[in-house]
Design a protein around this motif. Sequence first.
Motif, PDB file in Angstrom:
ATOM      1  N   LEU A  85       0.818  -1.211   0.000  1.00 22.29           N
ATOM      2  CA  LEU A  85       0.000   0.000   0.000  1.00 22.29           C
ATOM      3  C   LEU A  85       0.853   1.264   0.000  1.00 22.29           C
ATOM      4  O   LEU A  85       0.388   2.334  -0.414  1.00 22.29           O
ATOM      5  CB  LEU A  85      -0.932   0.001   1.213  1.00 22.29           C
ATOM      6  CG  LEU A  85      -2.053  -1.044   1.182  1.00 22.29           C
ATOM      7  CD1 LEU A  85      -2.879  -0.979   2.455  1.00 22.29           C
ATOM      8  CD2 LEU A  85      -2.958  -0.836  -0.045  1.00 22.29           C
ATOM      9  N   SER A  86       2.115   1.127   0.413  1.00 25.91           N
ATOM     10  CA  SER A  86       3.029   2.269   0.360  1.00 25.91           C
ATOM     11  C   SER A  86       3.427   2.617  -1.070  1.00 25.91           C
ATOM     12  O   SER A  86       4.049   3.665  -1.302  1.00 25.91           O
ATOM     13  CB  SER A  86       4.293   1.963   1.186  1.00 25.91           C
ATOM     14  OG  SER A  86       3.977   1.765   2.544  1.00 25.91           O
ATOM     15  N   HIS A  87       3.075   1.758  -2.002  1.00 24.02           N
ATOM     16  CA  HIS A  87       3.375   1.989  -3.419  1.00 24.02           C
ATOM     17  C   HIS A  87       2.185   2.558  -4.185  1.00 24.02           C
ATOM     18  O   HIS A  87       2.266   2.749  -5.405  1.00 24.02           O
ATOM     19  CB  HIS A  87       3.798   0.672  -4.087  1.00 24.02           C
ATOM     20  CG  HIS A  87       5.094   0.131  -3.597  1.00 24.02           C
ATOM     21  ND1 HIS A  87       5.240  -0.479  -2.379  1.00 24.02           N
ATOM     22  CD2 HIS A  87       6.345   0.115  -4.169  1.00 24.02           C
ATOM     23  CE1 HIS A  87       6.495  -0.865  -2.214  1.00 24.02           C
ATOM     24  NE2 HIS A  87       7.185  -0.512  -3.284  1.00 24.02           N
ATOM     25  N   VAL A  88       1.103   2.814  -3.497  1.00 24.76           N
ATOM     26  CA  VAL A  88      -0.125   3.232  -4.171  1.00 24.76           C
ATOM     27  C   VAL A  88      -0.568   4.601  -3.673  1.00 24.76           C
ATOM     28  O   VAL A  88      -0.667   4.842  -2.462  1.00 24.76           O
ATOM     29  CB  VAL A  88      -1.264   2.220  -3.942  1.00 24.76           C
ATOM     30  CG1 VAL A  88      -2.492   2.612  -4.772  1.00 24.76           C
ATOM     31  CG2 VAL A  88      -0.816   0.808  -4.294  1.00 24.76           C
ATOM     32  N   VAL A  89      -0.833   5.489  -4.642  1.00 24.26           N
ATOM     33  CA  VAL A  89      -1.305   6.839  -4.355  1.00 24.26           C
ATOM     34  C   VAL A  89      -2.687   6.985  -4.971  1.00 24.26           C
ATOM     35  O   VAL A  89      -2.963   6.459  -6.049  1.00 24.26           O
ATOM     36  CB  VAL A  89      -0.336   7.892  -4.941  1.00 24.26           C
ATOM     37  CG1 VAL A  89      -0.908   9.297  -4.838  1.00 24.26           C
ATOM     38  CG2 VAL A  89       1.020   7.799  -4.250  1.00 24.26           C
ATOM     39  N   SER A  90      -3.559   7.696  -4.296  1.00 28.50           N
ATOM     40  CA  SER A  90      -4.898   7.930  -4.828  1.00 28.50           C
ATOM     41  C   SER A  90      -4.845   8.889  -6.016  1.00 28.50           C
ATOM     42  O   SER A  90      -4.086   9.858  -6.013  1.00 28.50           O
ATOM     43  CB  SER A  90      -5.791   8.517  -3.734  1.00 28.50           C
ATOM     44  OG  SER A  90      -7.086   8.732  -4.222  1.00 28.50           O
TER      45      SER A  90
END
Length: 449
Positions: free
Chosen positions: A385-390
């Motif tokens: 999840l640290s690799h995903v930006v909204s």
Amino acid sequence: MKKVSFKLMMILLMGVFVMASCSDDENDDDDVMVEESNTIVDVAAGNPDFSILVEALQSTGLDDALANEGASFTVFAPTNDAFASLLNELGVSSLEDIPSETLTSVLLYHVLSGEATASQVESGYYSTLSDGPQEGYTLSMYINMEDVMINNRAGIIDTDILADNGVIHVIDQVILPMSITGHAVANEGFSSLAAAVTKANLADALDSDEVTYTVFAPVNSAFEALLTNLGVTLDDLTADDLTPILLYHVVDGFVPAADVASGYVPTLSSAQGRQASLQVTVGDGVALNSSSNVVVTDVVATNGIIHAIDEVVTPPSVVDIALDNSDFSTLVDALVRADLVDALSGEGPFTVFAPTNAAFDDLFSALEVTGVDDIDVATLTNVLLSHVVSGNVASTDLSNGSVPTLYSEKSIEINVDNGVVIDGQINVVLADVQGTNGIVHVIDQVIVP
């Protein structure tokens, strides 16, 4: 007196003999046979049913080219009736009403380089001598030997009229250079594609000569497989359903097989306000999104080029982008283990910084583990999840600063002064792979919270 007369007679006879011999020698010189020319143009000129064809060749200056005995041609020769039918179709009264440049292109579209007798002609595409939209590529014709038709328009009604520099096959219609749409309609093997293009109201767009496209054209069996997988028929799909799928097979510009390279290319299919990306892999052959294979290449149309494929490709989600690329196999394993596949297949949009397999290998070495199975699920989930930006954030929209990720306790530091760098040391090595629900940027290290 008799002796004198006898001598005189002998002298006269000898003179006549000498004169006759000289005359015979002169006649021998005159009787040396000059071999008659029998080129394709000569053969056509000798047949009254090709008089309009000969007139057309002469008016465009192509008669000299096709009379070249140092070359070899195969000519599909329209009859006078065929030309009369064309003039009626075009609404003109004579060849003089057709621009010379257009007539030249049409005539050369009936000519192949080299001699191909009827027994040597098989069903398939053939390059004519008519110039295509890019230098070095000539327009293609489709010959169906089952129906003995060219471009589903002209019937071959006589074959193997031999000339010194090639062969003539007689046809009953003048064949015209075809657009991308024309090729789809002319080949029964693309009938499903043609029907889908018509239903999506894209036929005119793919017929226009104002733009140039490269089309990866699914064969009928590819469409049948797609419809079966979806559990629908073509009638069940609307134009809105079909349009993004069909445009996902279209790339801007003229890209022949020789210029195809591995990587991602933007298509005409819209996704998140951008162009959905298509993955091309060049190996023993050419594959699209790792599953669809190019089976025929370089069908040249007036407004582009066609490559036939054996599977319909559909615009991918960010998860599909990872699934389709073998260099993301470890990322996929991690997403499956963390049960994030469904979440990242949702509506989004998401911006995913995707580590390569090599990036994960470096992480495993640092952690002294063998793979994702050695990392507990909670930790692995937070890492992913640290690799995903909204949002759908393209590389051009990134700026220096801190950006929150979907892991609430991790923000990433972005610097764009010299490329895109994350947290001071992680490099974006490939940017802007566009999916339907977000965008992927490839990175060379794993982001650790």
